[in-house]
Design an enzyme around this catalytic site. Structure first.
Site, PDB file in Angstrom:
ATOM      1  N   SER A  59       0.838  -1.194   0.000  1.00  0.00           N
ATOM      2  CA  SER A  59       0.000   0.000   0.000  1.00  0.00           C
ATOM      3  C   SER A  59       0.882   1.257   0.000  1.00  0.00           C
ATOM      4  CB  SER A  59      -0.936  -0.046   1.207  1.00  0.00           C
ATOM      5  OG  SER A  59      -2.045   0.792   1.041  1.00  0.00           O
ATOM      6  N   ASP A 172      -5.326  -4.091  -2.599  1.00  0.00           N
ATOM      7  CA  ASP A 172      -4.368  -3.683  -1.575  1.00  0.00           C
ATOM      8  C   ASP A 172      -3.612  -4.876  -0.981  1.00  0.00           C
ATOM      9  OD1 ASP A 172      -3.184  -2.590   0.841  1.00  0.00           O
ATOM     10  OD2 ASP A 172      -4.589  -0.928   0.638  1.00  0.00           O
TER      11      ASP A 172
END
Length: 293
Positions: A59, A172
């Site tokens: 991320s 993610d």
């Protein structure tokens, strides 16, 4: 003796480090705007002359890790982060798969990165995303484009639309691997410093993003043991009071990262058998937590 050489070869082939000198890996977790705290950690390590063997991120951590691996300095990364806004990396859209697209992130990364391919990185880099089809992490690290993996690693479910790549549906990296410590071990790191950014403590049941974020917290708590067992040190900068979009708090975030890294220096120096490069002052108002994994 021939059998000794053969044994060394087996050890290297197994991905183990035969040399006695520590090889440090730095694993950077996610946290959106709070990821700016990673800059403070990198700054302290660089000031102290602590060389990284490899670096990885998920991320927001993948952005910072890739920038540093490409040759950007902590000052250069911070300069970009200071002016960063949500609209620099996202564009609101009408889609059943997410509220925003991440195409703009490619333009932003062009400003941030000194190189855009894994094989061009000055430090070996790992970027982790999650494949929804296999429900497993996908580690990008050897060759190819860096930008698409970073976009995938930052595709927070519900907010960003997933990234399609080679038949995979990527979101993610934090969904499957909160902190990428394990890939760094596989890349030859003998000692891994993991930076896990704590989430805000307040929970707003009337806010969709707060609800989704709380789900991530619950999920992360259940998988925390997995990445901790590959870590030698875990750094948790005091950023709980900064929201997911708190880009304006960049100074506070960097200071928290610096403070946490300085508290970890005695342990890191013991690995390396080195002394302090210079006297260091701990930034005021920065709360940190450093612990052995």
């Amino acid at each position: 003796m021939n059998w000794i050489s053969t044994a060394k070869g087996w050890i290297r082939d197994a991905g183990l480090n035969f040399d006695s000198k520590p090889r440090i890996g730095l694993a950077l977790g996610g946290g959106f705007a709070r990821g700016i705290a990673h800059v403070g950690v990198l700054r302290v390590l660089e000031q102290e002359g602590i060389r990284l063997h490899c670096i990885g991120g998920v991320s927001a951590g993948s952005m910072v890790a890739a920038a540093y691996a490409s040759g950007a300095t902590p000052d250069e990364i911070e300069a970009v982060a200071r002016s960063m806004k949500f609209k620099d990396v996202a564009r609101w859209t009408l889609s059943k798969l997410g509220l925003a697209g991440s195409e703009r992130m490619s333009i932003f990364l062009a400003r941030l990165l000194k190189a855009n391919r894994f094989e061009e990185m000055k430090i070996p880099l790992a970027v982790v995303a999650t494949d929804l089809h296999s429900a497993r992490p996908v580690v990008f690290r050897k060759t190819g484009d860096v930008v698409l993996p970073i976009r995938a690693s930052c595709s927070y479910p519900g907010l960003f639309t997933p990234i399609r790549e080679n038949g995979r549906c990527l979101v993610d990296g934090m969904v499957s691997m909160e902190v990428p410590a394990q890939p760094l071990r596989e890349m030859g790191a003998t000692h891994v410093i993991s930076v896990a950014l704590p989430n805000p403590e307040l929970f707003d049941a009337g806010n969709m993003f707060s609800v989704v974020n709380r789900c991530f917290q619950v999920m992360s708590a259940r998988t925390e043991r997995d990445w901790r067992r590959y870590s030698n040190l875990v750094l948790s900068p005091g950023v709980c009071n900064v929201g997911w979009d708190g880009f304006s708090s960049h100074r506070e975030l960097v200071a928290a990262g610096e403070c946490c890294a300085r508290e970890a220096l005695p342990a890191i120096r013991r690995w390396l058998g080195t002394k302090p490069v210079k006297a260091s002052a701990t930034p005021a108002r920065a709360v940190a937590a450093v612990e052995p994994a």
